[in-house]
Write a protein that holds these residues in place. Structure first.
Motif, short mmCIF file in Angstrom:
data_model
loop_
_atom_site.label_atom_id
_atom_site.label_comp_id
_atom_site.label_asym_id
_atom_site.label_seq_id
_atom_site.Cartn_x
_atom_site.Cartn_y
_atom_site.Cartn_z
N ASN A 148 0.80 -1.22 0.00
CA ASN A 148 0.00 0.00 0.00
C ASN A 148 0.84 1.28 0.00
O ASN A 148 0.65 2.14 -0.85
N PRO A 149 1.76 1.46 0.95
CA PRO A 149 2.57 2.69 0.91
C PRO A 149 3.47 2.74 -0.32
O PRO A 149 3.71 3.84 -0.86
N LYS A 150 3.94 1.59 -0.78
CA LYS A 150 4.78 1.59 -1.98
C LYS A 150 4.00 2.09 -3.18
O LYS A 150 4.52 2.85 -4.01
N ASN A 151 2.74 1.67 -3.30
CA ASN A 151 1.92 2.09 -4.44
C ASN A 151 1.42 3.52 -4.30
O ASN A 151 1.38 4.28 -5.26
N CYS A 152 1.00 3.89 -3.08
CA CYS A 152 0.44 5.23 -2.86
C CYS A 152 1.48 6.34 -2.98
O CYS A 152 1.17 7.44 -3.42
N TYR A 153 2.71 6.05 -2.55
CA TYR A 153 3.73 7.09 -2.51
C TYR A 153 4.89 6.80 -3.46
O TYR A 153 6.00 7.24 -3.24
N LYS A 154 4.60 6.06 -4.50
CA LYS A 154 5.65 5.70 -5.47
C LYS A 154 6.27 6.97 -6.06
O LYS A 154 5.56 7.90 -6.44
N GLY A 155 7.60 7.00 -6.10
CA GLY A 155 8.29 8.17 -6.62
C GLY A 155 8.56 9.23 -5.58
O GLY A 155 9.11 10.29 -5.89
N LYS A 156 8.16 8.96 -4.31
CA LYS A 156 8.37 9.93 -3.24
C LYS A 156 9.26 9.33 -2.15
O LYS A 156 9.03 9.51 -0.96
#
Length: 251
Positions: free
Chosen positions: A29-37
């Motif tokens: 979830n955090p990997k997908n939601c904040y990808k590129g950050k």
């Protein structure tokens, strides 16, 4: 809010404790939601959490020492976690993510809950040793992520056999909260004793949230909120006959 008998009941008046917990997510979830950050990997997730906890400790110590520090709303919100006044709800499916959460909790001496705990059956000994409770589910749904591949209604019974404090969740609104007794019934069908299945949706979650002195069971001195049923709470043919709030029968 909800309206009852032309009376407006605000959520603030219904809240038992505020704040109750802080959430932290692991895995996809955090990997997908904040990808590129800078949150693209599990290592970055754990590093960010460690950094936040370390900064909160430093911020809190400076404040308590009377030093002049700039107000930080995010760190202020984390102070109750550092003080162990509220738990950090660690949402994790995979065993490695749960072990990371346990490791960080021990490093920073904080209280956590392991929410979802999908792969917990392979690390039951480690969870038991940690002393941290688990919140199982949701299981009444599709396995929509690869980390949910081992999702099973058998998991609650395995936790019960190991002596781990656990509760069952629908992860509402992911699944409607009125399906909670169905989830408990399916856990019972998968081996969990009926009484333990009922406890998993009543007193156990109250204990996990440290609210068991007020709710979770019928006992003198607790909030008199309860229901009268025709059958067992997890019997699918059960009908709720009466609802009592603060000892008063609801209309």
């Amino acid at each position: 809010m909800r309206i009852r008998q032309k009376e407006i009941v605000l959520i603030d008046e219904m809240t038992i404790q505020n704040p109750i917990a802080m959430k932290a997510a692991f895995g996809e979830n955090p990997k997908n939601c904040y990808k590129g950050k800078n949150i693209d990997t599990r290592m970055q997730i754990s590093a960010l959490l460690r950094e936040t906890l370390a900064k909160t400790k430093e911020y809190m110590m400076k404040k308590e020492a009377g030093k002049d520090v700039d107000y930080d709303q995010k760190l202020e919100a984390m102070i109750p976690v550092i003080k162990k006044e509220i738990p950090l709800k660690c949402h994790a499916h995979r065993a490695d993510d749960m072990l990371t959460a346990i490791r960080i909790a021990k490093e920073y001496d904080i209280e956590i809950t392991l929410d979802h705990a999908t792969d917990s059956r392979v690390i039951l000994d480690q969870i038991k040793e940690s002393g941290f409770p688990c919140i199982c589910g949701p299981s009444l749904c599709h396995k929509d992520k690869f980390e949910c591949a081992n999702d099973s209604f058998e998991t609650p019974n395995k936790m019960y056999e190991k002596g781990i404090l656990f509760a069952i969740t629908t992860d509402s609104p992911f699944n409607p909260q009125q399906y909670l007794p169905i989830n408990a019934a399916l856990a019972h069908k998968a081996g969990l004793p009926e009484n333990e299945a009922i406890k998993a949706i009543t007193i156990n979650p109250a204990k996990i949230l440290h609210l068991d002195k007020r709710v979770g069971s019928i006992k003198s001195g607790k909030d008199a909120d309860f229901i009268i049923c025709t059958k067992s709470l997890i019997d699918l043919n059960n009908t709720i006959k009466n609802v009592y709030i603060n000892g008063i029968k609801a209309v």
